[in-house]
Design an enzyme around this catalytic site. Sequence first.
Site, PDB file in Angstrom:
ATOM      1  N   GLY A 207       0.790  -1.225   0.000  1.00 26.04           N
ATOM      2  CA  GLY A 207       0.000   0.000   0.000  1.00 26.04           C
ATOM      3  C   GLY A 207       0.821   1.273   0.000  1.00 26.04           C
TER       4      GLY A 207
ATOM      5  N   HIS B 156      -1.613  -8.061   2.557  1.00 31.83           N
ATOM      6  CA  HIS B 156      -1.664  -8.593   3.925  1.00 31.83           C
ATOM      7  C   HIS B 156      -2.874  -8.114   4.722  1.00 31.83           C
ATOM      8  CE1 HIS B 156      -0.140  -5.123   6.478  1.00 31.83           C
ATOM      9  NE2 HIS B 156       0.135  -4.684   5.258  1.00 31.83           N
TER      10      HIS B 156
ATOM     11  N   THR C  55      12.316  -7.708 -11.214  1.00 32.94           N
ATOM     12  CA  THR C  55      11.764  -9.058 -11.293  1.00 32.94           C
ATOM     13  C   THR C  55      10.579  -9.202 -10.347  1.00 32.94           C
ATOM     14  OG1 THR C  55      13.921  -9.976 -11.851  1.00 32.94           O
ATOM     15  CG2 THR C  55      12.271 -11.519 -11.002  1.00 32.94           C
TER      16      THR C  55
ATOM     17  N   CYS D  27       1.165   1.235  11.676  1.00 28.72           N
ATOM     18  CA  CYS D  27       2.284   1.895  10.992  1.00 28.72           C
ATOM     19  C   CYS D  27       2.863   3.038  11.811  1.00 28.72           C
ATOM     20  CB  CYS D  27       1.824   2.417   9.634  1.00 28.72           C
ATOM     21  SG  CYS D  27       1.092   1.137   8.598  1.00 28.72           S
TER      22      CYS D  27
END
Length: 388
Positions: free
Chosen positions: A69, A198, A234, A322
């Site tokens: 996010g 998640h 990748t 967070c």
Amino acid sequence: MIYLDHGATTRTAPEAVTAMQEYWEKQYGNPSGVYEFAGESKKAVERVREQIAESLGALPEEIYFTGGGTESDNWAIKGMAAMHPEGGHIITSQIEHHAVLHTCKFLEQRGYSVTYLDVDERGMVSTKELEKAIRDDTFLISIMFANNEIGTLQPVEEIGKIAKKHGICFHTDAVQAYLHVPFQVNQMGISMLSASSHKFHGPKGVGFLYIRKGIEIENLLHGGGQEKRKRSGTENVPGIVGMGKAVELKMQNLRQDIGYVKKLRNYMLERLFREIPYIRLNGESQKRLPGNINVSFQFVEGQSLLVMLDMEGICASAGSACTSGDKGISHVLSAIGLREDLARGTLRFTLGTDNTKEEIDEVIEHLKVMVADLREFSDDYQSIKVGY
């Protein structure tokens, strides 16, 4: 353990772990390879792109895989700003996730202008004030779909109509909303959307940015040309596969899961307000995330309550995971005008389909005792206790 912090992260679904294992051990080819073995990884990545697109009512070519996010929010805002090197104006709100707020502050330091809209006491943005804030040089509106702390759902569809009317790109941080609230991007008028695996039982470290076809945005990473040259590097094939499996599982029972979690949330709220005095629900009472309960316990320090809950094996939070290391009052609670004493006594419980009514009952019984014990040390509470 009783886990009531699904807004912070969710348990990775066992089916997602199993699906990922194959692409660590057997199908480990680089999707950019030209041989058949690598092609299996490429096919797996593209299948997930199609799954996510279908869940949003979007096109597969509108889905770009990211690291989560925060990366998606940064790319959406900085990438759009880069298309306006002469500067310009962005509209956001006071209660956005810091991935949006800090990105906007970063752009302000580089000459861009940003309007941070106020919210009401429920944490709701005013669409009238938003439209008033639009200027001739406004090139982006970034308003979150659902607030990560208080759970309020914003009037996204109305904002989408306003943005379209004025020819402005509309980005929404839907990290908390995707696969927890049913919606389609075209119906909502969304130009760009951020999501993170998640939060819906997928692995950490992977997410996506939806960019509507026709929206021009600067490349995020330069290199080998992956993700249509927009985000080189990748691909995290196991992570993408795990996210795809989580999307598949959620879409199979989306309405039922939402109904179950909402019923559990309402049961917990009913018991909280019936059995513990002097508490307040923060956020919109109806237009809120199904599993979100943000409640202030008056005459109590929230951090003390969190520690006591943790000692009983109960996981909750004081706000966004967070920013759990930050000191002071949450910017979201400040923005809704919550008194400092109530803000310091605020906890966030975020429920999921893993939770049960029996767990909620156990948590309530512990809370009743803990809150009562902590209030014994409050002079303010003791002064009114007799008269309650």
